[in-house]
Motif scaffolding. Structure first.
Motif, PDB file in Angstrom:
ATOM      1  N   PHE A 432       0.823  -1.210   0.000  1.00 11.45           N
ATOM      2  CA  PHE A 432       0.000   0.000   0.000  1.00 11.45           C
ATOM      3  C   PHE A 432       0.860   1.265   0.000  1.00 11.45           C
ATOM      4  O   PHE A 432       0.614   2.199  -0.770  1.00 11.45           O
ATOM      5  CB  PHE A 432      -0.932  -0.014   1.213  1.00 11.45           C
ATOM      6  N   VAL A 433       1.879   1.303   0.863  1.00 10.84           N
ATOM      7  CA  VAL A 433       2.696   2.524   0.966  1.00 10.84           C
ATOM      8  C   VAL A 433       3.499   2.766  -0.308  1.00 10.84           C
ATOM      9  O   VAL A 433       3.804   3.915  -0.651  1.00 10.84           O
ATOM     10  CB  VAL A 433       3.625   2.483   2.200  1.00 10.84           C
ATOM     11  N   LYS A 434       3.823   1.689  -1.033  1.00 11.13           N
ATOM     12  CA  LYS A 434       4.545   1.875  -2.290  1.00 11.13           C
ATOM     13  C   LYS A 434       3.671   2.547  -3.334  1.00 11.13           C
ATOM     14  O   LYS A 434       4.136   3.385  -4.103  1.00 11.13           O
ATOM     15  CB  LYS A 434       5.048   0.528  -2.809  1.00 11.13           C
ATOM     16  N   THR A 435       2.404   2.169  -3.356  1.00 10.40           N
ATOM     17  CA  THR A 435       1.519   2.696  -4.392  1.00 10.40           C
ATOM     18  C   THR A 435       1.182   4.168  -4.183  1.00 10.40           C
ATOM     19  O   THR A 435       0.779   4.844  -5.123  1.00 10.40           O
ATOM     20  CB  THR A 435       0.210   1.891  -4.458  1.00 10.40           C
ATOM     21  N   VAL A 436       1.323   4.659  -2.948  1.00  9.03           N
ATOM     22  CA  VAL A 436       1.051   6.077  -2.708  1.00  9.03           C
ATOM     23  C   VAL A 436       2.344   6.889  -2.619  1.00  9.03           C
ATOM     24  O   VAL A 436       2.353   8.030  -2.173  1.00  9.03           O
ATOM     25  CB  VAL A 436       0.208   6.279  -1.418  1.00  9.03           C
ATOM     26  N   GLY A 437       3.463   6.272  -3.033  1.00  6.51           N
ATOM     27  CA  GLY A 437       4.718   7.005  -3.147  1.00  6.51           C
ATOM     28  C   GLY A 437       5.498   7.154  -1.872  1.00  6.51           C
ATOM     29  O   GLY A 437       6.406   7.991  -1.789  1.00  6.51           O
ATOM     30  N   LEU A 438       5.184   6.345  -0.857  1.00  4.57           N
ATOM     31  CA  LEU A 438       5.870   6.503   0.427  1.00  4.57           C
ATOM     32  C   LEU A 438       7.139   5.664   0.538  1.00  4.57           C
ATOM     33  O   LEU A 438       7.786   5.671   1.571  1.00  4.57           O
ATOM     34  CB  LEU A 438       4.910   6.138   1.569  1.00  4.57           C
ATOM     35  N   TYR A 439       7.483   4.938  -0.516  1.00  5.78           N
ATOM     36  CA  TYR A 439       8.688   4.115  -0.467  1.00  5.78           C
ATOM     37  C   TYR A 439       9.955   4.962  -0.458  1.00  5.78           C
ATOM     38  O   TYR A 439      11.055   4.471  -0.222  1.00  5.78           O
ATOM     39  CB  TYR A 439       8.732   3.160  -1.657  1.00  5.78           C
ATOM     40  N   LYS A 440       9.826   6.272  -0.752  1.00  2.62           N
ATOM     41  CA  LYS A 440      10.986   7.167  -0.782  1.00  2.62           C
ATOM     42  C   LYS A 440      11.340   7.727   0.589  1.00  2.62           C
ATOM     43  O   LYS A 440      12.256   8.533   0.727  1.00  2.62           O
ATOM     44  CB  LYS A 440      10.729   8.320  -1.749  1.00  2.62           C
ATOM     45  N   LEU A 441      10.593   7.344   1.610  1.00  2.00           N
ATOM     46  CA  LEU A 441      10.850   7.880   2.944  1.00  2.00           C
ATOM     47  C   LEU A 441      12.267   7.539   3.392  1.00  2.00           C
ATOM     48  O   LEU A 441      12.804   6.481   3.072  1.00  2.00           O
ATOM     49  CB  LEU A 441       9.838   7.297   3.941  1.00  2.00           C
ATOM     50  N   THR A 442      12.840   8.444   4.175  1.00  2.00           N
ATOM     51  CA  THR A 442      14.236   8.270   4.584  1.00  2.00           C
ATOM     52  C   THR A 442      14.385   7.606   5.948  1.00  2.00           C
ATOM     53  O   THR A 442      15.487   7.307   6.372  1.00  2.00           O
ATOM     54  CB  THR A 442      14.943   9.635   4.632  1.00  2.00           C
ATOM     55  N   SER A 443      13.290   7.415   6.672  1.00  2.00           N
ATOM     56  CA  SER A 443      13.381   6.792   7.998  1.00  2.00           C
ATOM     57  C   SER A 443      13.895   5.367   7.867  1.00  2.00           C
ATOM     58  O   SER A 443      13.718   4.708   6.847  1.00  2.00           O
ATOM     59  CB  SER A 443      12.011   6.789   8.672  1.00  2.00           C
ATOM     60  N   GLN A 444      14.494   4.861   8.940  1.00  2.00           N
ATOM     61  CA  GLN A 444      15.052   3.522   8.930  1.00  2.00           C
ATOM     62  C   GLN A 444      14.572   2.739  10.147  1.00  2.00           C
ATOM     63  O   GLN A 444      14.109   3.296  11.130  1.00  2.00           O
ATOM     64  CB  GLN A 444      16.587   3.578   8.935  1.00  2.00           C
ATOM     65  N   GLY A 445      14.728   1.414  10.068  1.00  2.00           N
ATOM     66  CA  GLY A 445      14.458   0.548  11.213  1.00  2.00           C
ATOM     67  C   GLY A 445      13.032   0.628  11.717  1.00  2.00           C
ATOM     68  O   GLY A 445      12.083   0.747  10.955  1.00  2.00           O
ATOM     69  N   SER A 446      12.912   0.559  13.057  1.00  2.00           N
ATOM     70  CA  SER A 446      11.587   0.551  13.664  1.00  2.00           C
ATOM     71  C   SER A 446      10.849   1.857  13.419  1.00  2.00           C
ATOM     72  O   SER A 446       9.625   1.890  13.358  1.00  2.00           O
ATOM     73  CB  SER A 446      11.704   0.286  15.167  1.00  2.00           C
ATOM     74  N   GLN A 447      11.625   2.957  13.276  1.00  2.00           N
ATOM     75  CA  GLN A 447      10.970   4.237  12.980  1.00  2.00           C
ATOM     76  C   GLN A 447      10.252   4.179  11.631  1.00  2.00           C
ATOM     77  O   GLN A 447       9.159   4.712  11.469  1.00  2.00           O
ATOM     78  CB  GLN A 447      11.988   5.383  12.956  1.00  2.00           C
ATOM     79  N   PHE A 448      10.872   3.515  10.673  1.00  2.00           N
ATOM     80  CA  PHE A 448      10.263   3.414   9.350  1.00  2.00           C
ATOM     81  C   PHE A 448       8.953   2.633   9.415  1.00  2.00           C
ATOM     82  O   PHE A 448       7.972   2.997   8.768  1.00  2.00           O
ATOM     83  CB  PHE A 448      11.232   2.750   8.371  1.00  2.00           C
ATOM     84  N   GLU A 449       8.927   1.547  10.198  1.00  2.99           N
ATOM     85  CA  GLU A 449       7.703   0.760  10.322  1.00  2.99           C
ATOM     86  C   GLU A 449       6.600   1.608  10.942  1.00  2.99           C
ATOM     87  O   GLU A 449       5.434   1.562  10.510  1.00  2.99           O
ATOM     88  CB  GLU A 449       7.954  -0.494  11.172  1.00  2.99           C
ATOM     89  N   ALA A 450       6.938   2.407  11.956  1.00  4.66           N
ATOM     90  CA  ALA A 450       5.950   3.278  12.587  1.00  4.66           C
ATOM     91  C   ALA A 450       5.486   4.361  11.621  1.00  4.66           C
ATOM     92  O   ALA A 450       4.301   4.699  11.558  1.00  4.66           O
ATOM     93  CB  ALA A 450       6.541   3.907  13.850  1.00  4.66           C
ATOM     94  N   VAL A 451       6.422   4.899  10.839  1.00  3.87           N
ATOM     95  CA  VAL A 451       6.081   5.936   9.860  1.00  3.87           C
ATOM     96  C   VAL A 451       5.141   5.371   8.793  1.00  3.87           C
ATOM     97  O   VAL A 451       4.152   6.008   8.412  1.00  3.87           O
ATOM     98  CB  VAL A 451       7.368   6.505   9.214  1.00  3.87           C
TER      99      VAL A 451
END
Length: 627
Positions: A432-451
């Motif tokens: 889902f997050v890929k289709t709305v363009g969120l795969y470019k987020l820079t967060s990493q690790g557990s923060q990325f999962e929460a984001v």
């Protein structure tokens, strides 16, 4: 449509077989989950691709279970011999149970011996022209349960059995129908589902869930799927039967009984015990989420009819339960098989189940929403970092409270696919997050999962609003004690567009005109920016951004009306202090810290009688609510 003439049926079936055999081996992939279809059964694609049966090794065995009813047995076997087997080699195995050795007069004993010997003489002298005939005459009385359970251990994934008790009579058309059904729903990859354990030829007449719906089907429905096993002419598929037998052995060895609250069959088991086998299979089916194919031929017709002669289930003859379907009463094409995606599925309460709803993008989410119940609000349940057993327990509470307007979302996993297979609507957050363009987020690790979770929620709520649905966003670390909380808040505060409870991570968004106007693409962009910034600031402390915290700040900045809820008014936090059943009082929910271990959570919930799953994390009860 008038059915085909008998002499054309072999040609028709051979053509069907060739077509589906060709189709299967030229279909390298299972049904695509990218083209969302709310009626499509979608299993884990990895598992679907690994399943590769071969029709060339197909074998079929008829298992007849007899005891002391010669007239019944002879009628049954004669009807089997009158069927058209299309030139196939079909084996007949007859299991004759021995009478019980009890003290009695010699005259009574001689009568029982004579009756058994007459049955053996009939079976021995019967000429079965279609394949191997095997007779198993038991030395002791084992009863109906062992007759069924010991009748078959599949020799391969291409061996099928048709089990009939001796007071059944089958239609001459039964094998032609069964063969076509197996070709369509077992060997055709586009119609195959691991959820299907077999097919029943009896007319459906019974709903085992207490207070369930009536058996009502439209005249246009020829085939449908229903969880209940049929004992009056049941075809069994090999892999599920093996799975059941191993499950049965494990539970029987550990003295775990097949008790399932809310089921009529549990009452049968408490009364008859190990004389019957169906409560065991029903409990297995409930734990696995499996289904059976049934027919609906109208006018009380069926391909297998029980004469309900005196025996374990009937004290005296009750007569045929249905009308036997044959050439003379055939007013439709019995070999016409509709795609699996078009068939209806029903649970033990005869409520419709829609399996395979896996959402991967915004368009699919829009297609899903109309299939939810006709209510104004939808629960969006976050399963990220929630254990499988806690999720199962939550869903069992949903069933008890009749909460059916929910969507689950979490990371791609076998468990998420299994939830969809069982009929729960799910959102694959990774896709889902890929289709709305969120795969470019820079967060990493557990923060990325929460984001990912926060941003997916923002987009999903926007879609809910556009479709006129209010949103309740909850995490899987809570249990509802009542659905009244949500109804009360929506009705008492109609002017508030948003509610939130920080400790609970509970959030409500009303689909009002003002809320929709504010929650636009620009607002979602602000969510993206704030979450990314917040994730960078807390990355060194290994903390995680909070959805409710982000919403509280952004809503305040935009001047939205937002009511903060007092968690202690509505909920009870477990994990510390003295919390017991009486302490719950009129509370609406219980919740716990995400830092708590599973064993501690389970112990607390057990003490509060809120742990309602068994050792396999399946519900301990079937709760029916009339549609």
């Amino acid at each position: 449509m008038v059915g085909p003439k008998r002499h054309f049926l072999p040609l028709v079936l051979i053509s069907l077989t060739a077509f589906f055999f060709y189709s299967y081996y030229h279909s390298s992939l299972p049904p695509s989950t990218s083209e969302f279809n709310p009626n499509l059964t979608v299993s884990n694609p990895i598992h679907a691709q690994s399943y590769n049966p071969s029709l060339t090794n197909f074998s079929f065995i008829v298992k007849v279970l007899g005891f002391n009813r010669l007239d019944s047995l002879s009628r049954c076997i004669l009807s089997l011999a009158n069927a058209d087997y299309l030139g196939d080699r079909v084996h007949l195995h007859v299991y004759i149970d021995h009478f019980a050795h009890q003290n009695g007069s010699s005259t009574t004993l001689d009568q029982k011996l004579s009756e058994s010997h007459r049955i053996l003489e009939f079976v021995d002298g019967f000429d079965w022209k279609f394949g191997e005939k095997l007779v198993h005459y038991r030395t002791t009385n084992v009863g109906l349960q062992a007759q069924w359970l010991e009748a078959w251990w599949p020799s391969s994934d291409n061996e099928f059995v048709f089990i009939v008790e001796d007071d059944l009579e089958v239609s001459p058309l039964y094998y032609e129908f069964i063969k076509s059904l197996i070709v369509n729903f077992y060997y055709n990859a586009s119609n195959y589902s691991p959820s299907i354990y077999g097919a029943s030829l009896q007319r459906p007449r019974f709903v085992p869930g207490k207070h369930g719906n009536k058996l009502q089907l439209g005249d246009e429905t020829r085939l449908f799927l229903y969880q209940l096993v049929g004992t009056w002419g049941q075809i069994l598929f090999p892999k599920p039967w093996k799975e059941f037998r191993l499950w049965y052995d494990k539970n029987k060895a550990k003295d775990i009984r097949p008790l399932l609250e809310g089921m009529v069959t549990t009452g049968w088991y408490k009364k008859m015990g190990e004389r019957i086998w169906t409560p065991w299979f029903i409990k297995f089916i409930q734990s696995r989420g499996y289904f059976n194919i049934y027919t609906n031929f109208l006018h009380e017709r069926a391909l297998s009819v029980s004469h309900r002669d005196p025996g374990v289930n009937y004290g005296k003859t009750a007569g045929p339960d249905s009308q036997l379907l044959d050439d003379r009463s055939l007013d439709f094409n019995i070999l016409e098989m509709h795609p699996l995606s078009s068939l209806k599925w029903f649970d033990f309460c005869f409520r419709e189940v829609i399996p395979g709803r896996v959402v991967t993008n915004m368009d699919e989410l829009g297609l899903l929403l109309p299939y939810l119940k006709n209510q104004d609000s939808v629960f969006l349940v976050n399963l990220c970092e929630i254990s499988d057993s806690l999720t199962r327990n939550l869903l069992c509470h949903f069933e008890r409270l009749n909460i059916r307007n929910y969507i689950l979302f979490g990371p791609e996993s076998d468990f998420l696919f299994d939830l969809a297979r069982r009929g729960h609507p799910v959102i694959n957050i990774d896709q889902f997050v890929k289709t709305v363009g969120l795969y470019k987020l820079t967060s990493q690790g557990s923060q990325f999962e929460a984001v990912k979770s926060i941003l997916a929620k923002a987009y999903i709520i926007k879609k809910f609003m556009e479709n006129g649905y209010n949103s309740w966003v909850v995490d899987g670390n809570m249990l509802f004690l009542s659905a009244d909380l949500f109804l009360d808040l929506e009705s008492k505060d109609p002017n508030d567009d948003f509610f939130l409870a920080t400790s609970l991570e509970l959030f409500y968004a009303r689909s009002s005109n003002t809320a929709k106007k504010m929650w636009d693409n620009n607002f979602v962009s602000k969510v993206v920016a704030m979450v990314e910034d917040l994730a960078r600031k807390i990355s060194l402390s290994h903390g995680k951004p909070s959805f409710v915290h982000v919403m509280a700040n952004l809503l305040e900045e935009n001047g939205a009306k937002c009511k903060k809820l007092d968690e202690t008014t509505y909920g009870v936090k477990i994990g510390s202090g003295n919390v017991n059943k009486s302490y719950l009082g009129n509370k609406k929910l219980v919740y716990w810290s995400t830092e708590m271990g599973l064993e501690s959570i389970q112990k607390w919930l057990e003490e509060l009688n809120l742990w309602v799953v068994d050792q396999e994390s399946s519900c301990t009860a079937v709760v029916c609510h009339k549609s």
